[in-house]
Each structure stands twice: as structure tokens, then as C-alpha cells.
Write a protein that holds these residues in place. Structure first.
Motif, PDB file in Angstrom:
ATOM      1  N   MET A 112       8.243   2.996 -10.175  1.00 43.04           N
ATOM      2  CA  MET A 112       7.383   3.116  -9.001  1.00 43.04           C
ATOM      3  C   MET A 112       7.584   4.416  -8.236  1.00 43.04           C
ATOM      4  O   MET A 112       8.712   4.860  -8.021  1.00 43.04           O
ATOM      5  N   THR A 113       6.469   5.019  -7.798  1.00 41.92           N
ATOM      6  CA  THR A 113       6.481   6.092  -6.805  1.00 41.92           C
ATOM      7  C   THR A 113       5.442   5.732  -5.748  1.00 41.92           C
ATOM      8  O   THR A 113       4.534   4.938  -6.000  1.00 41.92           O
ATOM      9  N   THR A 114       5.584   6.292  -4.555  1.00 37.42           N
ATOM     10  CA  THR A 114       4.651   5.973  -3.477  1.00 37.42           C
ATOM     11  C   THR A 114       4.167   7.236  -2.787  1.00 37.42           C
ATOM     12  O   THR A 114       4.809   8.285  -2.840  1.00 37.42           O
ATOM     13  N   SER A 115       3.004   7.122  -2.123  1.00 39.34           N
ATOM     14  CA  SER A 115       2.430   8.229  -1.363  1.00 39.34           C
ATOM     15  C   SER A 115       1.560   7.669  -0.254  1.00 39.34           C
ATOM     16  O   SER A 115       1.160   6.502  -0.290  1.00 39.34           O
ATOM     17  N   TRP A 116       1.260   8.502   0.738  1.00 41.15           N
ATOM     18  CA  TRP A 116       0.452   8.081   1.881  1.00 41.15           C
ATOM     19  C   TRP A 116      -0.957   8.658   1.811  1.00 41.15           C
ATOM     20  O   TRP A 116      -1.141   9.792   1.365  1.00 41.15           O
ATOM     21  N   ILE A 117      -1.934   7.908   2.285  1.00 44.29           N
ATOM     22  CA  ILE A 117      -3.250   8.466   2.597  1.00 44.29           C
ATOM     23  C   ILE A 117      -3.141   9.052   4.000  1.00 44.29           C
ATOM     24  O   ILE A 117      -2.787   8.341   4.949  1.00 44.29           O
ATOM     25  N   THR A 118      -3.420  10.336   4.154  1.00 50.10           N
ATOM     26  CA  THR A 118      -3.252  10.995   5.443  1.00 50.10           C
ATOM     27  C   THR A 118      -4.542  11.598   5.983  1.00 50.10           C
ATOM     28  O   THR A 118      -4.516  12.223   7.044  1.00 50.10           O
ATOM     29  N   GLU A 119      -5.656  11.434   5.284  1.00 53.96           N
ATOM     30  CA  GLU A 119      -6.934  11.953   5.748  1.00 53.96           C
ATOM     31  C   GLU A 119      -8.004  10.879   5.569  1.00 53.96           C
ATOM     32  O   GLU A 119      -7.877   9.975   4.748  1.00 53.96           O
ATOM     33  N   GLY A 120      -9.073  10.989   6.360  1.00 54.60           N
ATOM     34  CA  GLY A 120     -10.198  10.078   6.218  1.00 54.60           C
ATOM     35  C   GLY A 120     -10.086   8.852   7.095  1.00 54.60           C
ATOM     36  O   GLY A 120      -9.199   8.731   7.952  1.00 54.60           O
ATOM     37  N   GLU A 121     -10.991   7.903   6.866  1.00 52.76           N
ATOM     38  CA  GLU A 121     -11.112   6.713   7.705  1.00 52.76           C
ATOM     39  C   GLU A 121      -9.829   5.893   7.750  1.00 52.76           C
ATOM     40  O   GLU A 121      -9.495   5.307   8.784  1.00 52.76           O
ATOM     41  N   PHE A 122      -9.087   5.831   6.638  1.00 53.98           N
ATOM     42  CA  PHE A 122      -7.902   4.989   6.556  1.00 53.98           C
ATOM     43  C   PHE A 122      -6.607   5.806   6.602  1.00 53.98           C
ATOM     44  O   PHE A 122      -5.579   5.384   6.076  1.00 53.98           O
ATOM     45  N   ALA A 123      -6.663   6.960   7.247  1.00 54.82           N
ATOM     46  CA  ALA A 123      -5.487   7.828   7.346  1.00 54.82           C
ATOM     47  C   ALA A 123      -4.337   7.108   8.039  1.00 54.82           C
ATOM     48  O   ALA A 123      -4.517   6.387   9.027  1.00 54.82           O
ATOM     49  N   THR A 124      -3.137   7.323   7.532  1.00 54.00           N
ATOM     50  CA  THR A 124      -1.944   6.663   8.057  1.00 54.00           C
ATOM     51  C   THR A 124      -1.498   7.294   9.363  1.00 54.00           C
ATOM     52  O   THR A 124      -1.470   8.521   9.511  1.00 54.00           O
ATOM     53  N   ASP A 125      -1.121   6.442  10.296  1.00 52.19           N
ATOM     54  CA  ASP A 125      -0.542   6.892  11.552  1.00 52.19           C
ATOM     55  C   ASP A 125       0.678   7.776  11.261  1.00 52.19           C
ATOM     56  O   ASP A 125       1.553   7.384  10.485  1.00 52.19           O
ATOM     57  N   PRO A 126       0.761   8.986  11.849  1.00 51.26           N
ATOM     58  CA  PRO A 126       1.867   9.904  11.537  1.00 51.26           C
ATOM     59  C   PRO A 126       3.255   9.331  11.811  1.00 51.26           C
ATOM     60  O   PRO A 126       4.209   9.635  11.081  1.00 51.26           O
ATOM     61  N   GLU A 127       3.392   8.505  12.845  1.00 54.29           N
ATOM     62  CA  GLU A 127       4.704   7.922  13.134  1.00 54.29           C
ATOM     63  C   GLU A 127       5.109   6.929  12.047  1.00 54.29           C
ATOM     64  O   GLU A 127       6.299   6.803  11.720  1.00 54.29           O
ATOM     65  N   THR A 128       4.131   6.243  11.458  1.00 62.70           N
ATOM     66  CA  THR A 128       4.424   5.347  10.344  1.00 62.70           C
ATOM     67  C   THR A 128       4.890   6.137   9.134  1.00 62.70           C
ATOM     68  O   THR A 128       5.826   5.724   8.431  1.00 62.70           O
ATOM     69  N   VAL A 129       4.265   7.279   8.877  1.00 65.76           N
ATOM     70  CA  VAL A 129       4.705   8.138   7.774  1.00 65.76           C
ATOM     71  C   VAL A 129       6.165   8.535   7.974  1.00 65.76           C
ATOM     72  O   VAL A 129       6.973   8.476   7.042  1.00 65.76           O
ATOM     73  N   LYS A 130       6.505   8.905   9.195  1.00 68.44           N
ATOM     74  CA  LYS A 130       7.867   9.350   9.503  1.00 68.44           C
ATOM     75  C   LYS A 130       8.875   8.216   9.348  1.00 68.44           C
ATOM     76  O   LYS A 130       9.902   8.363   8.665  1.00 68.44           O
ATOM     77  N   THR A 131       8.617   7.087   9.981  1.00 70.04           N
ATOM     78  CA  THR A 131       9.594   5.992   9.973  1.00 70.04           C
ATOM     79  C   THR A 131       9.561   5.188   8.680  1.00 70.04           C
ATOM     80  O   THR A 131      10.530   4.483   8.370  1.00 70.04           O
ATOM     81  N   GLY A 132       8.465   5.279   7.917  1.00 71.36           N
ATOM     82  CA  GLY A 132       8.370   4.568   6.650  1.00 71.36           C
ATOM     83  C   GLY A 132       9.119   5.231   5.515  1.00 71.36           C
ATOM     84  O   GLY A 132       9.239   4.655   4.433  1.00 71.36           O
ATOM     85  N   ARG A 133       9.623   6.443   5.753  1.00 76.72           N
ATOM     86  CA  ARG A 133      10.441   7.162   4.775  1.00 76.72           C
ATOM     87  C   ARG A 133       9.825   7.154   3.379  1.00 76.72           C
ATOM     88  O   ARG A 133      10.451   6.780   2.388  1.00 76.72           O
ATOM     89  N   GLY A 134       8.566   7.592   3.307  1.00 74.63           N
ATOM     90  CA  GLY A 134       7.904   7.677   2.007  1.00 74.63           C
ATOM     91  C   GLY A 134       7.579   6.335   1.392  1.00 74.63           C
ATOM     92  O   GLY A 134       7.261   6.248   0.205  1.00 74.63           O
ATOM     93  N   GLY A 135       7.642   5.278   2.178  1.00 77.22           N
ATOM     94  CA  GLY A 135       7.398   3.930   1.667  1.00 77.22           C
ATOM     95  C   GLY A 135       8.664   3.207   1.246  1.00 77.22           C
ATOM     96  O   GLY A 135       8.623   2.021   0.918  1.00 77.22           O
ATOM     97  N   ALA A 136       9.809   3.895   1.290  1.00 76.19           N
ATOM     98  CA  ALA A 136      11.052   3.290   0.799  1.00 76.19           C
ATOM     99  C   ALA A 136      11.441   2.042   1.584  1.00 76.19           C
ATOM    100  O   ALA A 136      12.003   1.095   1.022  1.00 76.19           O
ATOM    101  N   VAL A 137      11.168   2.011   2.897  1.00 77.74           N
ATOM    102  CA  VAL A 137      11.569   0.845   3.695  1.00 77.74           C
ATOM    103  C   VAL A 137      10.815  -0.417   3.295  1.00 77.74           C
ATOM    104  O   VAL A 137      11.255  -1.522   3.609  1.00 77.74           O
ATOM    105  N   TYR A 138       9.691  -0.265   2.606  1.00 73.64           N
ATOM    106  CA  TYR A 138       8.889  -1.431   2.224  1.00 73.64           C
ATOM    107  C   TYR A 138       9.350  -2.075   0.924  1.00 73.64           C
ATOM    108  O   TYR A 138       8.830  -3.120   0.531  1.00 73.64           O
TER     109      TYR A 138
END
Length: 203
Positions: free
Chosen positions: A52-78
Motif C-alpha cells: 500500500m501507498t497513499t496520497s491526498w487529493i489537494t485540488e478541486g471540489e474534494f480537496a483535502t483540508d491542509p491541516e488534515t494533510v499535515k496531521t494525517g502524516r501522509g495517511g499513515a495515522v489511518y
């Protein structure tokens, strides 16, 4: 294990009902090592390790909140097996900020996918409303397969609820896009854990 890649495309939503039997599925998310257990991932479940690898959607209608990107550590916390008790194992959105956290999971190869879980805080001012699941074989063209809503239960301090989407029939896919939406009546979203359930794809 986790890789940051941005700007995945997607298609519009088309929802379906859910009836796949969870007992027939293995945990693909690397949440729990074989033989380990906790309240939500009990001993004895089948675990299929993935690349598994993970990535964020950061543009468009469903763009991820920047603070979630920061605290989510690339999705590792999930994908650490902790579904809510440890504050270091969840992401925090900006107070009153954007409502979406959109994560793309590349499982490394195709699987027959049947169910998806997201655990999130369910408090008055910190709450998640729903998550959408979109699947893809190539990582470019996504098809929406369903939505799961936060259970209609009373909200409570430090209460972490599981939202579950089970498909009518397994869908072969390598990529999973999860669009997780903060409740419109809340100010923050805290996401704790994600589980993806399925089996090896048939040749």
C-alpha cells in the motif's frame, strides 16, 4: 510504505446498496499484523499484507483540508490499527476550515474489494457526516460505488464511531479513493482509522 502523490482524477458519484458478507473478506489495509488484535480488529481475522501507498487529493471540489494533510502524516495515522483511543493516531482538520479529507490508496495490485470502514470522532462540534468510495484499476478513471453515513447515535465526548460500506458484490480494483466529509453542523473533523476489506483478485 506510504508515498505522497497528488492530483488524481475522478468521476461523478453513483450510489449502490450494500450486502457483501464481511466474514468472507480479509483485511487488506495492513492495519493489524497477523495474530495481533484489538476491539475492532479481533484475533483470528484474515490479514492480507499489501504494498500500500497513499496520497491526498489537494485540488478541486474534494480537496483535502491542509491541516488534515499535515496531521494525517501522509495517511499513515489511518492504518496503524488504532481506531480512536490515541490522539497521535488520528488527523485533525482546521477549525471551521474545508469540509473534505480525500485520500487515495494504491494497494499495489488489484484485489476483489467488498467493504470499507472509516472510524471518526462523533462529538457535537467535532463530527464526520459520511464517506464516499470510488474505485479504479488504472488510478485515473474512478467509478463511485457507494456512500456510508455516520450512524444516527447520540454524540458523546471522545466517542469514536465506525461508518461501514459493504458492496452488493466485490469489485476488482487497485486504487481506492475515499472522500470523507466533515458534518456541516460541526467545526472540525477527526479521522481515526480506515480499513479496506477484500480478497485476492481472480486471474
Amino acid at each position: 510504505m506510504f508515498k505522497h502523490v497528488l492530483n488524481f482524477s475522478m468521476v461523478s458519484l453513483a450510489l449502490m446498496s450494500a450486502t457483501v458478507c464481511a466474514s468472507d473478506l480479509a483485511l487488506l489495509s495492513n492495519n493489524v499484523k497477523p495474530g495481533a488484535s484489538n476491539a475492532d480488529f479481533p484475533a483470528g481475522i484474515t490479514v492480507l499484507p499489501t504494498q500500500m501507498t497513499t496520497s491526498w487529493i489537494t485540488e478541486g471540489e474534494f480537496a483535502t483540508d491542509p491541516e488534515t494533510v499535515k496531521t494525517g502524516r501522509g495517511g499513515a495515522v489511518y492504518f496503524d490499527g488504532n481506531t480512536g483511543s490515541n490522539w497521535k493516531s488520528r488527523s485533525y482538520s482546521k477549525w471551521g476550515g474545508p469540509i473534505w479529507a480525500t485520500l487515495v490508496v494504491d494497494l499495489g495490485e488489484s484485489y476483489e474489494l467488498g467493504a470499507f470502514d472509516v472510524w471518526a470522532l462523533h462529538e457535537g462540534s467535532r463530527d464526520t457526516e459520511l464517506f464516499n468510495v470510488l474505485l479504479s484499476e488504472d488510478g485515473t478513471t474512478y467509478t463511485a460505488v457507494g456512500t456510508a453515513n455516520m450512524p444516527a447515535e447520540p454524540k458523546g465526548k471522545n466517542q469514536y464511531n465506525k461508518m461501514n460500506l459493504a458492496l452488493e458484490a466485490p469489485v476488482k480494483a487497485r486504487y481506492v479513493q475515499l472522500q470523507i466529509q466533515r458534518s456541516k453542523s460541526a467545526k472540525q473533523q477527526q479521522i481515526c482509522e480506515i480499513a479496506i476489506w477484500g480478497n485476492k483478485a481472480q486471474e
